[in-house]
Scaffold this motif. Structure first.
Motif, mmCIF file in Angstrom:
data_model
loop_
_atom_site.group_PDB
_atom_site.id
_atom_site.type_symbol
_atom_site.label_atom_id
_atom_site.label_comp_id
_atom_site.label_asym_id
_atom_site.label_seq_id
_atom_site.Cartn_x
_atom_site.Cartn_y
_atom_site.Cartn_z
ATOM 1 N N THR A 576 0.834 -1.202 0.000
ATOM 2 C CA THR A 576 0.000 0.000 0.000
ATOM 3 C C THR A 576 0.872 1.257 0.000
ATOM 4 N N HIS A 577 0.350 2.347 -0.581
ATOM 5 C CA HIS A 577 1.024 3.646 -0.531
ATOM 6 C C HIS A 577 0.034 4.696 -0.040
ATOM 7 N N PRO A 578 0.453 5.560 0.869
ATOM 8 C CA PRO A 578 -0.418 6.655 1.268
ATOM 9 C C PRO A 578 -0.361 7.812 0.265
ATOM 10 N N PHE A 579 -1.497 8.120 -0.310
ATOM 11 C CA PHE A 579 -1.650 9.190 -1.299
ATOM 12 C C PHE A 579 -1.932 10.486 -0.548
ATOM 13 N N HIS A 650 1.958 13.462 -3.671
ATOM 14 C CA HIS A 650 3.032 12.488 -3.459
ATOM 15 C C HIS A 650 2.634 11.353 -2.541
ATOM 16 N N CYS A 651 3.458 10.341 -2.555
ATOM 17 C CA CYS A 651 3.361 9.262 -1.577
ATOM 18 C C CYS A 651 3.899 9.806 -0.257
ATOM 19 N N HIS A 652 3.218 9.478 0.863
ATOM 20 C CA HIS A 652 3.666 10.022 2.142
ATOM 21 C C HIS A 652 4.610 9.101 2.894
ATOM 22 N N VAL A 653 5.043 8.032 2.266
ATOM 23 C CA VAL A 653 6.186 7.283 2.812
ATOM 24 C C VAL A 653 7.428 8.084 2.432
ATOM 25 N N GLU A 654 8.123 8.558 3.442
ATOM 26 C CA GLU A 654 9.249 9.453 3.162
ATOM 27 C C GLU A 654 10.266 8.795 2.228
ATOM 28 N N ALA A 655 10.529 7.508 2.489
ATOM 29 C CA ALA A 655 11.532 6.801 1.694
ATOM 30 C C ALA A 655 11.136 6.768 0.218
ATOM 31 N N HIS A 656 9.853 6.698 -0.077
ATOM 32 C CA HIS A 656 9.395 6.659 -1.461
ATOM 33 C C HIS A 656 9.400 8.057 -2.086
ATOM 34 N N ALA A 657 8.954 9.038 -1.325
ATOM 35 C CA ALA A 657 8.853 10.399 -1.868
ATOM 36 C C ALA A 657 10.229 10.940 -2.252
ATOM 37 N N GLY A 660 11.519 9.830 -5.581
ATOM 38 C CA GLY A 660 10.884 10.185 -6.842
ATOM 39 C C GLY A 660 9.385 10.022 -6.925
ATOM 40 N N MET A 661 8.724 9.496 -5.874
ATOM 41 C CA MET A 661 7.277 9.268 -5.951
ATOM 42 C C MET A 661 6.545 10.559 -5.582
ATOM 43 N N MET A 662 6.718 11.550 -6.454
ATOM 44 C CA MET A 662 6.144 12.877 -6.248
ATOM 45 C C MET A 662 5.733 13.441 -7.594
HETATM 46 CU CU LIG Z 1 4.921 4.914 -1.202
#
Ligand SMILES: [Cu+2]
Length: 682
Positions: A576-579, A650-657, A660-662
């Motif tokens: 899952t990813h937090p939007f 963005h995704c609110h998982v810091e590691a993902h954001a 590049g997940m922004m």
């Molecule tokens: Cu994420």
């Protein structure tokens, strides 16, 4: 070349800081941190004498206020934890205030030299500003020497003035998560989007209207700083008349606001090592020297017979959703992301990063100590990470821990539910006890497309089900658009792929985000959108295939202002990813699992076939600002684009954001977006 207008520290600031530090220490030393005989002594509004509040009340928002002179005295007095801040008050109609805060962001250390006595004496921890954490020394970043940062408490329609002083060795910003900054987009705190970052040694003044209520939070929006500790509660209360849930609880105490965070040690940013609750907890994996572990957990005091509003948020850094529950207690969930919902009586709830739930706990059980349980999943589950805090009834022995385990099996949970005593006066929410716990927002269980739309609707409407999906929650308010409104639909995707060089690329619309070199809001007249931005359509027009090429650019999705907008966001990954989007809250009208999609054309095809149902308008779809997109699933959110500007998405998982997940939503055209010439020198 444009330079943001910012102020360097005048020497006066340093003097204030030194005086503030001394003042804070004196205050803490001279008071009992917790009087066992009167756990509400510091929060009973009727008996609290605010030393300077009466003369500071300013009705309305006077323009051109001389802020520096107005606040000179408070700059000293309110430096540390805001416990005696004049804006911390019972909210009354027509008594808005202007509220000033100083947030000093600085490098600090968990288990640093301040902690010498703390290891043996619990009271010394607060007095010495020791961040004991889980007993593992590590560099951190703190706000006013605290993790979480000092909670900011105020009333709806207050004007907020915050000076953020950057004592870090790197640039920073502060984001006010949950506020849409409708009149002040330049105060959103999104680095290179609504402001240029605040450089080391600079102070940046944020000024905005608290134009809504709820459990919000503030956090840095630069790099990994949120993970290092730069985050705190922002609690905006309403008058009793305006608060539709006021009758459900007796107390709403800031001591009952919990920030859950997964942490890393040193600078090993992608290795999650523990979960802490309000910066506290034990390291259950390592038997560290811990002379008195009874005091290592956050402790929440309650008095039998009363009902308490509690607030929980997850400052999630890695892919680590958590489950929250309290031993032998039901939770009456009344709000999510600061938005009131029809109450749901549950045994627990899940949080993905940035989500918040408020619940009412009735202290109706035997007066003893109970575990508040936080269990980590995904990455945290593999590492067996969990954490506890203590719900401690008045009358129970303060120095003892609950007898049971923090981590329990599903079978034990069922027994736990059976042991629960029926609440006596949580209004109208008593229901038959069931061995299967009722869980809200469980990221593991979602309707599948194989079950068809009928199954989706059953989940969304049947409160008797033990699994209450996010989309099943109901707002207290109807959706803000007329019936039969036609929405303009945008399709978007979250994905991960490996570049030819082995680099893992976290992406939105198969594009890895590259931040601009100049803040878009201030500098928008300096470039042509088409040349400076990219997006899925523009890359396709250039013949780029981002499923084969590596697409890395400034992904800006353009949307018209003042229109009904719908986003269908697909998650190609199994987790899952937090939007999260800035500048607007949204109504969640669809959520589900469809399996492997890999290409947006597939989800568009499903939508054309009618397989992605939307909630009907009469359902009162829940209002959120952060929501989980299930693994191999999708969400459908709707909002009116009435806040023109540049807003991070963005995704609110810091590691993902940070990887590049922004992306950016550009709402409206340049001429519709607020002009902010004073903030840019060219
Ligand atoms: Cu994420």
């Amino acid at each position: 070349m444009c330079v943001r207008e910012s102020k360097s520290f005048p020497s006066l600031w340093i003097i204030f800081l030194v005086l503030g530090l001394a003042q804070g220490l004196t205050e803490i030393d001279s008071q009992d941190p917790e009087d066992p005989e009167d756990p509400f002594s510091s929060t009973d509004e009727a008996r609290f004498d605010w030393p300077w509040s009466r003369n500071k009340t300013t009705k309305g928002t006077p323009a051109g206020l001389n802020l520096k002179n107005e606040y000179a005295q408070m700059e000293i007095a309110s430096f540390s934890d805001f416990e005696r801040h004049p804006c911390r008050r019972v909210c009354q109609q027509g008594q808005s205030q202007t509220c000033y805060y100083q947030l000093v962001v600085h490098n600090y250390q968990r288990l640093g030299p301040e902690c010498q006595r703390c290891q043996y004496d619990e009271r010394a921890c607060a007095a010495e500003y020791c961040l004991f954490g889980d007993g593992v020394a590590s560099p951190v970043m703190a706000v006013n020497r605290m993790i979480p940062g000092p909670p900011i408490e105020l009333c709806e329609n207050d004007t907020v003035v915050v000076d953020v002083l950057n004592y870090l060795g790197e640039a920073t910003t502060m984001h006010w998560h949950g506020l849409n900054m409708r009149r002040s987009p330049e105060m959103d705190g999104a680095a290179f989007i609504t402001q240029n970052p605040v450089q080391p040694g600079e102070v940046y003044r944020y000024e905005f209207l608290a134009d809504r209520s709820g459990s919000l939070w503030y956090h840095s929006h630069m790099g990994w700083q949120r993970g290092f500790g730069v985050a705190g509660h922002l609690i905006i209360r309403q008058t009793r008349q305006a608060n539709q849930h006021a009758h459900l609880y007796d107390y709403d105490l800031v001591e009952h606001a919990l920030m859950v965070q997964d942490i890393f040690y040193d600078h090993e940013l992608t290795t999650v090592r523990n979960i802490l609750i309000n910066g506290k907890g034990r390291n259950h994996l390592n038997q560290l020297p811990d002379n008195d572990n009874r005091h290592r957990y956050e402790r929440l005091r309650v008095t039998p017979g009363y009902r308490y509003r509690m607030r929980v948020l997850l400052n999630g850094i890695d892919n680590c959703p958590v489950e929250f529950s309290i031993e032998q207690h039901k939770l009456l969930i009344i709000s999510t992301d600061g938005n009131d919902i029809e109450p749901v009586l549950a045994d627990g709830f899940f949080l993905t990063s940035a989500e918040r739930f408020d619940f009412v706990l009735e202290a109706s059980q035997v007066a003893k100590n109970y575990w508040i349980r936080v269990r980590g999943y995904e990455q945290c589950e593999g590492l067996k990470l969990y954490q506890g805090a203590v719900l401690s009834y008045r009358g129970a022995t303060r120095s003892e821990l609950p007898r049971g385990n923090i981590l329990v099996s599903p079978q034990s949970r069922a027994l736990d539910a059976d042991n629960f005593l029926k609440p006596t006066n949580i209004s109208g929410q008593s229901k038959a006890l069931s061995a299967a716990p009722v869980l809200v927002n469980d990221y593991r269980i979602m309707p599948t497309i194989a079950a068809g739309p009928a199954a989706f609707l059953r989940l969304a409407t049947a409160e008797k089900d033990n699994n209450v999906g996010t989309v099943a929650l109901r707002s207290l308010q109807p959706v803000p658009w007329p019936r039969n409104t036609k929405f303009r639909t945008y399709y978007s995707s979250f994905s991960l792929r490996r570049a030819p060089n082995g680099e893992m690329l976290f992406q939105i619309d198969e594009i890895s985000y590259i931040p601009p070199g100049i803040s878009l809001l201030q500098g928008r007249h300096l470039f042509q959108d088409d040349g400076y931005f990219c997006n899925r359509s523009s890359l396709a027009a250039q013949g780029r295939n981002c499923q084969q090429d590596v697409c890395e650019c400034l992904n800006v999705i353009r949307m018209p202002a003042y229109r009904p907008i719908e986003m269908v966001v697909a998650n190609y990954m199994v987790n899952t990813h937090p939007f999260h989007v800035h500048g607007t809250s949204f109504h969640l009208v669809g959520q589900g699992v469809v399996g492997n999609m890999e290409d947006l054309r597939n989800i568009q095809q499903l939508d054309r076939q009618g397989l992605l149902p939307r909630l009907p308008d009469h359902y009162h779809a829940v209002l959120k600002d952060s929501v989980q997109i299930p693994g191999l699933g999708y969400i459908i959110v709707r909002f009116i684009s009435n806040n023109p500007g540049f807003w991070l998405y963005h995704c609110h998982v810091e590691a993902h954001a940070v990887q590049g997940m922004m992306a950016v939503l550009k709402i409206g055209e340049n001429h519709q977006i607020k002009r902010i010439p004073a903030r840019v020198r060219c």
